[in-house]
Design a protein around this motif. Structure first.
Motif, short mmCIF file in Angstrom:
data_model
loop_
_atom_site.label_atom_id
_atom_site.label_comp_id
_atom_site.label_asym_id
_atom_site.label_seq_id
_atom_site.Cartn_x
_atom_site.Cartn_y
_atom_site.Cartn_z
N ARG A 338 0.83 -1.21 0.00
CA ARG A 338 0.00 0.00 0.00
C ARG A 338 0.87 1.27 0.00
NH1 ARG A 338 -5.22 1.00 1.71
NH2 ARG A 338 -5.38 -0.93 2.92
N SER A 339 1.83 1.33 0.93
CA SER A 339 2.64 2.56 1.02
C SER A 339 3.62 2.67 -0.16
CB SER A 339 3.38 2.64 2.36
OG SER A 339 4.34 1.60 2.48
N HIS A 340 3.84 1.54 -0.86
CA HIS A 340 4.67 1.57 -2.07
C HIS A 340 3.91 2.17 -3.25
CE1 HIS A 340 8.12 0.38 -4.45
NE2 HIS A 340 7.41 -0.36 -5.25
N GLY A 341 2.59 2.36 -3.08
CA GLY A 341 1.79 3.00 -4.12
C GLY A 341 0.99 2.04 -4.98
N ARG A 346 -6.53 -3.08 -7.50
CA ARG A 346 -5.79 -3.94 -8.43
C ARG A 346 -5.14 -5.11 -7.69
NH1 ARG A 346 -5.28 -6.67 -12.92
NH2 ARG A 346 -3.14 -6.84 -13.71
N TRP A 347 -4.59 -4.83 -6.49
CA TRP A 347 -3.95 -5.88 -5.69
C TRP A 347 -4.93 -7.03 -5.44
CZ3 TRP A 347 0.94 -6.84 -3.72
CH2 TRP A 347 1.05 -7.75 -2.66
N PHE A 348 -6.13 -6.67 -4.91
CA PHE A 348 -7.08 -7.73 -4.55
C PHE A 348 -7.72 -8.38 -5.77
CE2 PHE A 348 -6.44 -5.75 -0.44
CZ PHE A 348 -6.36 -6.87 0.37
N MET A 354 -2.24 -14.43 -8.42
CA MET A 354 -0.91 -14.48 -7.80
C MET A 354 -0.77 -15.75 -6.96
SD MET A 354 0.37 -10.61 -6.84
CE MET A 354 -0.75 -10.29 -5.47
N ALA A 355 -1.82 -16.11 -6.25
CA ALA A 355 -1.78 -17.34 -5.44
C ALA A 355 -1.63 -18.57 -6.33
CB ALA A 355 -3.05 -17.44 -4.59
N GLU A 377 -3.84 -16.50 -0.29
CA GLU A 377 -4.64 -15.29 -0.52
C GLU A 377 -4.77 -14.49 0.77
OE1 GLU A 377 -8.33 -15.96 -2.62
OE2 GLU A 377 -7.38 -17.33 -4.05
N ARG A 378 -4.95 -15.17 1.90
CA ARG A 378 -5.05 -14.46 3.20
C ARG A 378 -3.73 -13.76 3.54
NH1 ARG A 378 -8.43 -18.66 4.86
NH2 ARG A 378 -6.79 -19.85 5.92
#
Length: 385
Positions: A338-341, A346-348, A354-355, A377-378
């Motif tokens: 998150r802090s990396h921008g 998009r992440w979720f 990704m998993a 995923e968790r």
């Protein structure tokens, strides 16, 4: 039963770059194709390498178009340049990306095929052109491993390729090449090598040889990583980090990496986060998830890193390890995704893919606690921040 594979020639120490022509002569090669990147050219480091070769009467061809997280397109372009060069060996010069590119083209030069055909679980053992690895960062350990990573742009997948074809014939491990590297690069590559050591030690494929190398790496890296970041000219810290990264590379090449790396590659592929940085983002949470399944092994890591005493119980030692990994991320300014921008939406959105990629790479299967897709995923949700 353990199978141990190492580079044939390893030259370690300050100034080892000068040993390159002698090592090449031992292998009977004399027409190198150098794979590097634009920064290595503009910083004058390629000129230094060429001067060492020139003094020995060796003429080289230079390919400097590699990119971070090498892509299939870059590998194909480098391979085309190699074919035109009439070279008898490939020198990977730089961080993990030039060395990974060099490994891929050395194998493909002898046995042409699509890059995707080399993706794990395929194993590429037939030797390609001799590979000479000259790392300029203390991180990937790629100069001692039988792996290379290439990103397939079409599927946004970082493909793990494994086999003896990717194991360098010669490794030149010269810490002087890392002097003055910036703090962020030092931190990211340093945590990458620490992750290699920890994962090799707790891996289901660990053995007595890889254990010795992993413990050595932790003893070298943990007390020196902060100093190397805050004092970029500290020779003792730089040497410890370089030798530590090398030992960590030997360790995981002869054991394996595990869940952190399995989850890290997709983060790099989708969000272009540097590999060491994505490892650092994941390491504390994945260690906490995995530790109950291998308490004594993780406790050994805490002791090797100097954060727990020899007499301390396993439970307490592991608690100290988790504290240290969190403190290390704080001290080295490791961001959360998150802090990396990175966009939360998009992440979720890509977490399930990704998993899937993490599991498909095989690395999570070596973890002390083998996760299911839902657990991965968790973990991705937990580390997002």
């Amino acid at each position: 039963m353990a199978a141990i594979n190492l580079p044939r020639i390893i030259r370690v120490g300050g100034g080892a770059l000068a040993e390159l022509p002698g090592a090449m002569a031992q292998c009977g090669v004399a027409r190198p194709f150098i794979v590097t990147d634009g920064f290595m050219v503009s910083s004058g480091m390629v000129a230094s390498l060429l001067a060492v070769l020139d003094d020995a009467g060796i003429k080289a061809v230079v390919f400097a178009e590699t990119v971070p997280d090498p892509t299939v397109a870059v590998v194909e372009a480098a391979l085309e340049a190699l074919r035109a060069a009439d070279s008898d060996c490939v020198i990977g010069f730089g961080g993990g990306s030039p060395i990974d590119t060099a490994k891929a083209i050395a194998a493909l030069a002898v046995e042409p095929r699509p890059v995707q055909a080399m993706k794990a679980p395929a194993t590429t053992d037939v030797p390609g052109l001799p590979i000479i690895a000259v790392p300029t960062t203390a991180g990937t350990g790629s100069e001692a491993t039988r792996f290379t990573i290439v990103t397939d742009e079409a599927s946004s997948e970082k493909m793990l390729c494994a086999g003896l074809a990717f194991l360098p014939t010669v490794a030149i491990v010269d810490y002087e090449l890392t002097m003055g590297k910036p703090a962020r690069l030092t931190a990211d590559t340093g945590i990458d090598s620490l992750t290699h050591a920890i994962e090799a030690y707790v891996s289901k494929k660990a053995n007595a040889f890889s254990d010795a190398m992993a413990i050595s790496a932790m003893k070298l890296i943990a007390p020196n990583i902060r100093t190397a970041c805050t004092e970029p000219g500290n020779r003792a810290a730089r040497e410890a980090m370089m030798v530590g990264a090398h030992h960590a590379g030997i360790a995981f090449s002869n054991a394996s990496v595990a869940l952190v790396h399995g989850m890290s590659r997709p983060v790099g592929a989708f969000f272009h986060v540097p590999h060491g940085l994505s490892n650092a983002m994941l390491l504390p949470a994945v260690t906490a998830f995995s530790a109950p399944a291998a308490l004594s092994r993780y406790a050994d890591c805490a002791r090797a890193m100097g954060v727990a005493g020899a007499e301390e119980g396993d439970q307490s030692a592991v608690a100290r390890l988790l504290e240290e990994l969190a403190a290390l991320n704080a001290d080295l300014s490791v961001p959360t995704p998150r802090s990396h921008g990175i966009s939360e939406a998009r992440w979720f959105e890509v977490v399930p893919e990704m998993a899937r990629q993490a599991l498909a790479s095989g690395s999570p299967g070596n973890n002390p606690r083998v996760p299911e897709a839902a657990e991965i995923e968790r973990l991705y949700a937990e580390v997002f921040g």
